[in-house]
Design a protein around this motif. Structure first.
Motif, PDB file in Angstrom:
ATOM      1  N   THR A 158      18.808  29.136  29.347  1.00  0.00           N
ATOM      2  CA  THR A 158      18.614  29.433  30.769  1.00  0.00           C
ATOM      3  C   THR A 158      19.328  28.397  31.626  1.00  0.00           C
ATOM      4  O   THR A 158      20.026  28.728  32.582  1.00  0.00           O
ATOM      5  N   VAL A 159      19.163  27.104  31.240  1.00  0.00           N
ATOM      6  CA  VAL A 159      19.843  26.047  31.988  1.00  0.00           C
ATOM      7  C   VAL A 159      21.364  26.225  31.882  1.00  0.00           C
ATOM      8  O   VAL A 159      22.090  26.116  32.867  1.00  0.00           O
TER       9      VAL A 159
ATOM     10  N   TYR B 167      23.086  28.892  31.512  1.00  0.00           N
ATOM     11  CA  TYR B 167      23.533  29.978  32.377  1.00  0.00           C
ATOM     12  C   TYR B 167      23.512  29.569  33.847  1.00  0.00           C
ATOM     13  O   TYR B 167      24.333  29.995  34.639  1.00  0.00           O
ATOM     14  N   SER B 168      22.505  28.731  34.212  1.00  0.00           N
ATOM     15  CA  SER B 168      22.312  28.415  35.627  1.00  0.00           C
ATOM     16  C   SER B 168      23.283  27.360  36.139  1.00  0.00           C
ATOM     17  O   SER B 168      23.706  27.407  37.276  1.00  0.00           O
ATOM     18  N   VAL B 169      23.574  26.379  35.282  1.00  0.00           N
ATOM     19  CA  VAL B 169      24.395  25.263  35.751  1.00  0.00           C
ATOM     20  C   VAL B 169      25.856  25.696  35.842  1.00  0.00           C
ATOM     21  O   VAL B 169      26.417  26.154  34.854  1.00  0.00           O
ATOM     22  N   PRO B 170      26.484  25.555  37.020  1.00  0.00           N
ATOM     23  CA  PRO B 170      27.877  25.970  37.156  1.00  0.00           C
ATOM     24  C   PRO B 170      28.778  25.222  36.173  1.00  0.00           C
ATOM     25  O   PRO B 170      28.571  24.039  35.908  1.00  0.00           O
TER      26      PRO B 170
ATOM     27  N   ILE C  87      32.147  14.471  31.423  1.00  0.00           N
ATOM     28  CA  ILE C  87      33.032  13.322  31.655  1.00  0.00           C
ATOM     29  C   ILE C  87      32.193  12.067  31.878  1.00  0.00           C
ATOM     30  O   ILE C  87      32.460  11.004  31.303  1.00  0.00           O
ATOM     31  N   MET C  88      31.153  12.217  32.706  1.00  0.00           N
ATOM     32  CA  MET C  88      30.330  11.065  33.026  1.00  0.00           C
ATOM     33  C   MET C  88      29.671  10.496  31.768  1.00  0.00           C
ATOM     34  O   MET C  88      29.649   9.297  31.548  1.00  0.00           O
TER      35      MET C  88
ATOM     36  N   VAL D 290      31.826  17.913  34.831  1.00  0.00           N
ATOM     37  CA  VAL D 290      31.671  16.606  35.478  1.00  0.00           C
ATOM     38  C   VAL D 290      30.662  15.760  34.698  1.00  0.00           C
ATOM     39  O   VAL D 290      30.887  14.577  34.443  1.00  0.00           O
ATOM     40  N   LEU D 291      29.551  16.391  34.284  1.00  0.00           N
ATOM     41  CA  LEU D 291      28.529  15.654  33.529  1.00  0.00           C
ATOM     42  C   LEU D 291      29.057  15.195  32.172  1.00  0.00           C
ATOM     43  O   LEU D 291      28.779  14.078  31.734  1.00  0.00           O
TER      44      LEU D 291
ATOM     45  N   VAL E 203      38.967  26.735  35.751  1.00  0.00           N
ATOM     46  CA  VAL E 203      37.999  25.728  36.202  1.00  0.00           C
ATOM     47  C   VAL E 203      38.030  24.514  35.279  1.00  0.00           C
ATOM     48  O   VAL E 203      38.207  23.375  35.722  1.00  0.00           O
TER      49      VAL E 203
ATOM     50  N   PHE F 181      31.811  24.019  36.267  1.00  0.00           N
ATOM     51  CA  PHE F 181      32.538  22.806  36.653  1.00  0.00           C
ATOM     52  C   PHE F 181      31.612  21.592  36.662  1.00  0.00           C
ATOM     53  O   PHE F 181      32.004  20.485  36.322  1.00  0.00           O
ATOM     54  N   TRP F 182      30.321  21.828  37.006  1.00  0.00           N
ATOM     55  CA  TRP F 182      29.361  20.728  37.057  1.00  0.00           C
ATOM     56  C   TRP F 182      29.043  20.232  35.651  1.00  0.00           C
ATOM     57  O   TRP F 182      28.888  19.037  35.411  1.00  0.00           O
TER      58      TRP F 182
END
Lengths: 311, 321
Positions: free
Chosen positions: B136-137, B139-142, B151-152, B148-149, B263, B144-145
């Motif tokens: 579910t997470v 599917y929900s999290v875009p 990479i971080m 970013v995570l 993306v 590109f984000w």
């Protein structure tokens, strides 16, 4: 869901009041025993309030270039700005307070998604009803358009639209509308086709009502409940799509940054360890989408008769 | 069957014509190329000369037909920015996109199917609940984000994987690949993982619902009654039967992965065709944008055509509707 949309005049409503479940009863029937969905609903409500009252809540007006001080740039969370205000979530390179930028960004993200989904669904509902009602070449044209749209991923169509028309809030909304209408047109046409076979439509026809009147007065209220069920999912999808486009730099302009654009701005500073510029807008975006999705999942499960017995 | 294929082929051709006309109108009519290229000191005569040179003084239909004619010869014009033939530019970038898309597909299948089968077999276990929450997470999290995570986490905090670029490449079949050497592969892990997350979630859900359905079929009860081992039951009877919908979706998914690579490639500065498209949009490199849109349309129409024909081969009912 469908009882909400049935038109009942005042006289019959009074008679049936005792049997019709009230809004509160219906609400509890959907959400009781589902703390996750209820939490999601509370979350959506909080985000709505934050977006509406952003100008009152934000410590700083992030659009006022004159008030920004470059000396306040890239401060970590919890620092104080030059004028003494506390910057709870830190600042970006221009000295803009992240909390203020996120509150205003939340506003833009929500407005863009809501406008796009409302217009897109209206077009979808109209096209679906028209296709079911008229049949023939109208139906063929509408359904071919739906097929055409469905055969490409949404992100690609949006990029096509933005590559052709350029960027800007209005263009992003157009791109999202193009992404939203087709699924709903298909859904409404399916429901409307089965409604058209029912007796109340036959009796309306026999009473001599015109096609237009039947479509709006009878077919419309009885065919839109599936769209209402998928509406939250469309909204969270639109929020994510807008964020993606703005992140790619083809969405909203730099003067009106949405959450996606704020993340993109912070992305340049991640490798130098300035994580807060990107992380906070991202957390808000993800929480918002997640809240909407758990509510959407609950609504969908509740409207599915096969699952309802397990409630 | 031949009739069906011809009819479907005709529809595909019409679709390509419509899309190419839309792209043509959008790129050459909505915004005036003369206005874009003309300098500020241009007189009306200069503008007319430029219009003649670009061929935009001719009737629209003639322009469109010559546009189609050039495309069918593989001539998409020359990039304003790179000053090289556009087709060459795109073909050069294509391997980077393809290898990352196939890698993502591979990860998605290898992780998603076992997770889904496990979840379907053990519906009450905590690991299943966790998997369900994570999908579910996911599917929900875009997308590109998530990038970013990643990479971080892996490039900034743990510093174990590179954040951007393609690394060393190996030359094979007259194209450059990152897949075949360690440095290239280490650059590829994060983009491929980023692109794979959605596929993992999708395959997990497909495999789980497939397993739940197949488990209660009579042939499964019979196989159990025969006394064959649990391992063999899953391998021979369960997995083979849930593979049918998975194979179909996987085919369609490949096109979506290439589209979504725009993306991922931007997040990780991966030099594939998706990043090329966005760079070209930003720098108004019109021939590249047009060529990308036309080629990607052709690719999607081809994939859809193949899937439709395969469906018709498998299910005779479709041919007669």
């Amino acid at each position: 869901m469908s009882t909400e949309t049935t038109t009942v005049d005042a006289g019959t409503l009074a008679d049936r009041k005792s049997e019709e479940p009230t809004f509160t009863e219906k609400f509890w029937k959907i959400f009781r025993g589902h703390p996750g969905a209820l939490a999601g609903l509370v979350g959506i409500f909080i985000f709505l309030l934050l977006a509406i009252f952003a100008p009152l809540l934000a410590p700083q007006n992030p659009y006022d270039q004159m008030r920004l001080d470059i000396l306040d740039g890239l401060l970590p969370p919890g620092s104080r700005l030059g004028d003494g205000t506390l910057s709870l979530l830190g600042t970006d390179a221009l000295g803009r307070d992240i909390l203020s930028a996120v509150l205003f960004g939340l506003r833009i993200s929500m407005v863009v998604a809501l406008v796009a989904v409302i217009i897109g669904s209206a077009i979808g509902i109209f096209m679906g009803l028209l296709a079911a009602m008229k049949g023939g070449w109208v139906e063929t044209v509408v359904m071919r358009l739906v097929d055409l749209k469905m055969s490409f991923p949404g992100i690609l169509l949006a990029l096509m639209v933005l590559a052709v028309f350029g960027t800007g809030i209005d263009k992003v909304i157009i791109a999202l509308i193009i992404g939203a209408w087709a699924a709903e047109a298909r859904l409404v046409r399916g429901v409307a086709m089965s409604e058209l076979k029912k007796e109340y439509i036959d009796s309306a026809r026999l009473a001599g009502l015109s096609d237009t009147k039947i479509m709006w007065r009878y077919l419309f209220p009885n065919s839109i409940s599936p769209v209402l069920v998928v509406l939250p999912m469309s909204i969270s999808g639109a929020i994510g799509a807008e964020a993606t486009l703005s992140f790619l730099g083809v969405g909203v302009p730099i003067t009106e940054p949405s959450l996606g654009l704020l993340i993109a701005n912070g992305n340049d500073y991640i490798l130098s360890g300035k994580w807060w510029i990107s992380i906070f807008p991202g957390l808000v975006l993800v929480t918002l989408v997640l809240c909407i999705n758990v509510v959407a999942d609950r609504l969908r499960d509740h409207s599915n008769p096969y699952l309802r017995g397990k409630d | 069957m031949l009739n069906f294929i011809l009819k479907r082929l005709g529809q595909s051709a019409v679709l390509v014509l419509i899309m190419s006309a839309l792209v043509f109108i959008g790129m050459y009519v909505v915004s005036d190329p003369v206005a874009v290229l003309a300098g500020e000191d241009f007189t009306d005569e200069d503008r007319a000369a430029l219009a003649r040179e670009l061929g935009v003084d001719r009737p629209l239909v003639v322009q469109y037909l010559s546009f189609l004619g050039n495309i069918s010869k593989g001539d998409f014009g020359t990039s304003f920015v790179y000053n090289r033939p556009v087709l060459e530019l795109i073909l050069e970038r294509l391997p980077a996109t393809l290898e990352v898309a196939f890698m993502a597909m591979f990860i998605g299948l290898v992780v998603g199917i076992p997770l889904g089968v496990y979840s379907g077999l053990n519906q009450k276990k905590p690991a299943t609940k966790l998997t369900s929450f994570l999908t579910t997470v996911g599917y929900s999290v875009p997308n590109f984000w998530q990038g970013v995570l990643l990479i971080m986490l892996f490039a900034v905090w743990l510093q174990v994987l590179p954040a951007s670029g393609r690394g060393d490449t190996t030359r094979l079949f007259s194209a450059d690949w990152s897949l075949f050497n360690l440095d290239g592969l280490s650059h590829m892990i994060l983009p491929a993982l980023n692109l794979a997350i959605y596929t993992i979630c999708l395959q997990t859900r497909l495999a789980r619902s497939g397993t739940q359905e197949v488990m209660y079929q009579d042939y499964m009860t019979f196989a159990r009654a025969k006394g064959i081992s649990r391992d063999r039951l899953i391998r021979r009877h369960l997995v083979r039967n849930i593979l049918i919908p998975i194979v179909t979706i996987t085919g369609l998914q490949l096109g979506a992965l290439i589209a979504f690579a725009t993306v991922t490639e931007t997040v990780f500065s991966w030099p594939g065709i998706g990043k090329l498209l966005l760079d070209s949009i930003h720098s108004s490199d019109r021939p590249v944008v047009v060529a990308y849109l036309i080629l990607i349309t052709l690719m999607f129409v081809t994939i859809n055509f193949i899937v439709d024909v395969l469906y018709a081969l498998l299910d005779p009912r479709i041919r007669y509707t």
